[in-house]
Design a protein around this motif. Sequence first.
Motif, PDB file in Angstrom:
ATOM      1  N   SER A 249      16.515  -9.593   3.995  1.00 39.14           N
ATOM      2  CA  SER A 249      15.930 -10.403   2.920  1.00 39.14           C
ATOM      3  C   SER A 249      14.976  -9.618   2.037  1.00 39.14           C
ATOM      4  CB  SER A 249      15.180 -11.599   3.526  1.00 39.14           C
ATOM      5  OG  SER A 249      14.156 -11.141   4.403  1.00 39.14           O
ATOM      6  N   GLY A 250      14.736  -8.364   2.355  1.00 38.20           N
ATOM      7  CA  GLY A 250      13.807  -7.578   1.542  1.00 38.20           C
ATOM      8  C   GLY A 250      13.980  -6.099   1.816  1.00 38.20           C
ATOM      9  N   LEU A 251      12.935  -5.339   1.478  1.00 37.25           N
ATOM     10  CA  LEU A 251      12.951  -3.907   1.678  1.00 37.25           C
ATOM     11  C   LEU A 251      11.792  -3.499   2.582  1.00 37.25           C
ATOM     12  CD1 LEU A 251      13.664  -2.660  -1.977  1.00 37.25           C
ATOM     13  CD2 LEU A 251      15.249  -2.633  -0.034  1.00 37.25           C
ATOM     14  N   PRO A 252      11.951  -2.415   3.327  1.00 37.22           N
ATOM     15  CA  PRO A 252      10.842  -1.939   4.147  1.00 37.22           C
ATOM     16  C   PRO A 252       9.729  -1.372   3.264  1.00 37.22           C
ATOM     17  CG  PRO A 252      12.623  -0.347   4.169  1.00 37.22           C
ATOM     18  CD  PRO A 252      13.141  -1.564   3.448  1.00 37.22           C
ATOM     19  N   SER A 253       8.551  -1.210   3.856  1.00 37.59           N
ATOM     20  CA  SER A 253       7.420  -0.622   3.137  1.00 37.59           C
ATOM     21  C   SER A 253       6.938   0.602   3.895  1.00 37.59           C
ATOM     22  CB  SER A 253       6.284  -1.634   3.017  1.00 37.59           C
ATOM     23  OG  SER A 253       5.687  -1.861   4.292  1.00 37.59           O
ATOM     24  N   ALA A 254       5.946   1.269   3.335  1.00 30.01           N
ATOM     25  CA  ALA A 254       5.412   2.474   3.973  1.00 30.01           C
ATOM     26  C   ALA A 254       4.731   2.167   5.292  1.00 30.01           C
ATOM     27  CB  ALA A 254       4.436   3.179   3.034  1.00 30.01           C
TER      28      ALA A 254
END
Length: 394
Positions: A249-254
């Motif tokens: 449903s989204g993108l990973p982050s740092a």
Amino acid sequence: MAASPSTARAINDRLALEFLQDEGPLTAGQLKALTGLSRPTVADLVERLQGSGLVTIVGETGGRRRGPNARLYGLVADRAHLAALDVRTQSVTVVVTDLLGATLAEAVLPIGSDTGTEPAVEGAAALLERTAREAGAVRLHSVGIGAPGLIDPVTGELRETSGLPAWHRRLVAALQERLTATVLVENETNLAAVAEQRVGAARDRGTDSFVLLWLGFGVGAALVLDGKVRRGASGGAGEIGFLPVPGTSGLPSATACDGGFHTLAGSAGICELAERHGLFAEAGPQEPPAAAVVRAAHTAGAAGDAFLDALAAPLAVGAAAISAVLDPGRVVLGGEVGQAGGTALASRVETRLAEMSPLRTEVVASSLGGAAVLRGALLTARDAAQNDLFAPPG
């Protein structure tokens, strides 16, 4: 330039010791055949190694042979004691062995998420010391530690990583302070790859390059190219949980891998997929719940087959990304989940991968599962002991 006599003796001694380590007890005749050395040279090195306390007579060959030519020489197992730790988010597993790798004692300590840093460190360190005493190890020679997180490729130290307990990093420093042993720390997935390479699913398969796709509570990868583990510029090679993939449903982050490959291939994601196929199973102690449902799928008939088909799809996406960049030729599905999936899951992933990539990539299941981390840590500790004990004097 020819080697000096002392250098030649040191090389011959180490060669013989390594054969005794790998092959077990050998006669002088067998050492001669394996090393290619002359009979007098073998006789001299056996005498030297006995005098150094590294080798002893452990028996004789078959009943028909007697005398010097029948003597079996073996390494002195208690010449050094080794330990390995598998440091997980909420537990520590310890095993102590002799120089030959025979397990002398082992123990597990659960560590709750509400345990403070210092109590966790003290508990894990005390567990190691207690297990060593139970094993009769007065002094540990080398300790290998497998831990999640990044290892600094310059310093060899476990880096501070968000999302992991603070006691992980403190434990390594505490053991280095408390023990006279050599303490070595490595990323858990890299250690699992070392074990699969030397004694597991990647051994003797005609290539020295492969990728271990770790499937446990979380996901990760270890890259073995041209026979060597590759860590990357910052020690982060293989952090595949952060890989952006379709189907989330989204993108990973740092700072968080939610939305990345971890969402689909981590234990929680696999269990959600299993529930949608009506599969449920109870996990054993310290076992990822996903391993239990994957194992149950093998006997669940059509529902189990449909679940394994569905699980193979996202795993193949991750494998395809790795294959497209590295072309390793082989992917090992590791960890508890990879082992539980066995050939049934590996063959499905290989089929899906072949549909997405023109690069021929074999997919095989781990033969060691979650035990690969401890096995790799022990191999690392054994290598350190060998480099010290088998080194020429002076």
